[in-house]
Design a protein around this motif. Sequence first.
Motif, short mmCIF file in Angstrom:
data_model
loop_
_atom_site.label_atom_id
_atom_site.label_comp_id
_atom_site.label_asym_id
_atom_site.label_seq_id
_atom_site.Cartn_x
_atom_site.Cartn_y
_atom_site.Cartn_z
N UNK A 143 0.83 -1.21 0.00
CA UNK A 143 0.00 0.00 0.00
C UNK A 143 0.86 1.26 0.00
N UNK A 144 1.96 1.23 0.73
CA UNK A 144 2.86 2.39 0.74
C UNK A 144 3.46 2.64 -0.64
N UNK A 189 3.41 6.11 -5.51
CA UNK A 189 3.20 6.36 -6.94
C UNK A 189 2.08 7.37 -7.17
N UNK A 190 0.99 7.24 -6.41
CA UNK A 190 -0.12 8.17 -6.57
C UNK A 190 0.26 9.58 -6.14
N UNK A 207 2.86 11.05 -6.64
CA UNK A 207 3.70 11.72 -7.64
C UNK A 207 2.91 12.65 -8.55
N UNK A 208 1.61 12.42 -8.73
CA UNK A 208 0.82 13.31 -9.58
C UNK A 208 -0.41 13.87 -8.88
N UNK A 209 -0.55 13.61 -7.58
CA UNK A 209 -1.70 14.16 -6.86
C UNK A 209 -1.67 15.68 -6.83
N UNK A 210 -0.50 16.25 -6.64
CA UNK A 210 -0.39 17.71 -6.64
C UNK A 210 -0.79 18.32 -7.96
N UNK A 211 -0.39 17.66 -9.05
CA UNK A 211 -0.77 18.17 -10.37
C UNK A 211 -2.29 18.10 -10.56
N UNK A 212 -2.89 17.00 -10.10
CA UNK A 212 -4.34 16.86 -10.23
C UNK A 212 -5.07 17.93 -9.43
#
Length: 443
Positions: free
Chosen positions: A50-51, A56-57, A59-64
């Motif tokens: 899970x970690x 991985x998630x 890495x693009x959560x801020x962009x979203x």
Amino acid sequence: MPDTPTEMPQGALRPAGPPEPAAPAPQDPRPGTGMTSPSERSGARHARELEQHLGWLDSFTGVALGVLAAASGIYTYLGVRTLLDDTGAWTTFAALSYSIAVSVGIFVFWSYMMRLLPAMRAASSRIGLLCSMALGSLAIIAMSSWLNAAALAGAAAVEQHLAVTVQDYQASLERAHANAIAGQSLGRDVARVRQSFGDLSEQEATGDLSGFAGRGAVFRVLTQKAAELAALETQIGAQDAPVAAAFAEGNAILSRMRALTVEAGPVEQRSVRFSEEAVRLAGIVAQLRQLNVAPLVARAAQDLAESVVLPELDGGSDLARSSQASTIDSVLLLLRQRAETLRGAAAEVEALPATEETIYTPISAADAVIRYAGNFVPSWAGAIAIDLLPAVLVFIVMVTQAAIRAGRGEGMSEETMTVAELRAALAAARLLQDADAHRDAGR
């Protein structure tokens, strides 16, 4: 010598015999003892998995979040523009500044929530941040979501306002016309009373009423009231054409107003023309109210009984004059009865529901989406969802972090130690051993 038990000295050999089985080593599956159960090892592997997914998630959560905040800011800018009348550079700058501030606020707020709320372990801290998230969500709806809804459905909401106003004006026009027609129907009541007095005057001329033929005092009273009623009947009949013309013109204005609600083009320009037509229609409704003859009939009925010019009795004998006086009293009593009948009919017309005052008030797109929010639920849902969707991500991360802590265990910190942390721990252990050795040597 009696057999007495003797104690075997310590270290003495025991009698030969089969070896006793060795006692099993105690199993201590508690965390921190170096021994873990299979279920704990499986939970640790699941936590590490899970970690890895969260890493991985992340890495693009801020962009979203940035994309969602920027999209909300764009629609907020469009919504603000509908509230500002001026189209100058400063107005554009003000709307742009507000939309940028909204975008930054949304991005920072949800970044805080996504980092801090899942990391909270105490119930009080978690509840406190949840309350903060609810308060922040309300603030976002107040400063952004309603403007987003105005940008999405503002024009349609203004058109809905125009359509509702047309319905109100139509109801007002129909009510005013119905009241005017009811007033015109009083003409039949007036004609019936006028006819009754005309018939009585003819009877008096032939001598069937007072017993003396001729056109004396009684005849003049009857013809006087018949003439008054004939004049009132003519006045009522003269209102038929104006009432019909006003109603036709009002319907024509309503047709133009309905066309403006669905006509292509900017809704602001159509609203200006709609307002002009609404002023004309309000004048037509007022004219129809003035054409209602019910108040006129009520006043005429009152005058019918109270304003009677009694002629001089002209009978040739005392008997004739006495008969004329008696007949005139009967006529006056009949006048009061007929006047009361007309007054009651006029009162029924005046008691009809009055025409409601309808005034068209121009409304902005932002105000329209609030007033008619029930008609634009999908637009409101989309406007709120684009601002509050990160809340779903926050809850997802909270659930995942809770699963990681449950699988890893609170005391198994060695399962997540990095290489640097392991080196630091070994170095600290060597320092402790060296300190113990020096202390032993000093003794």
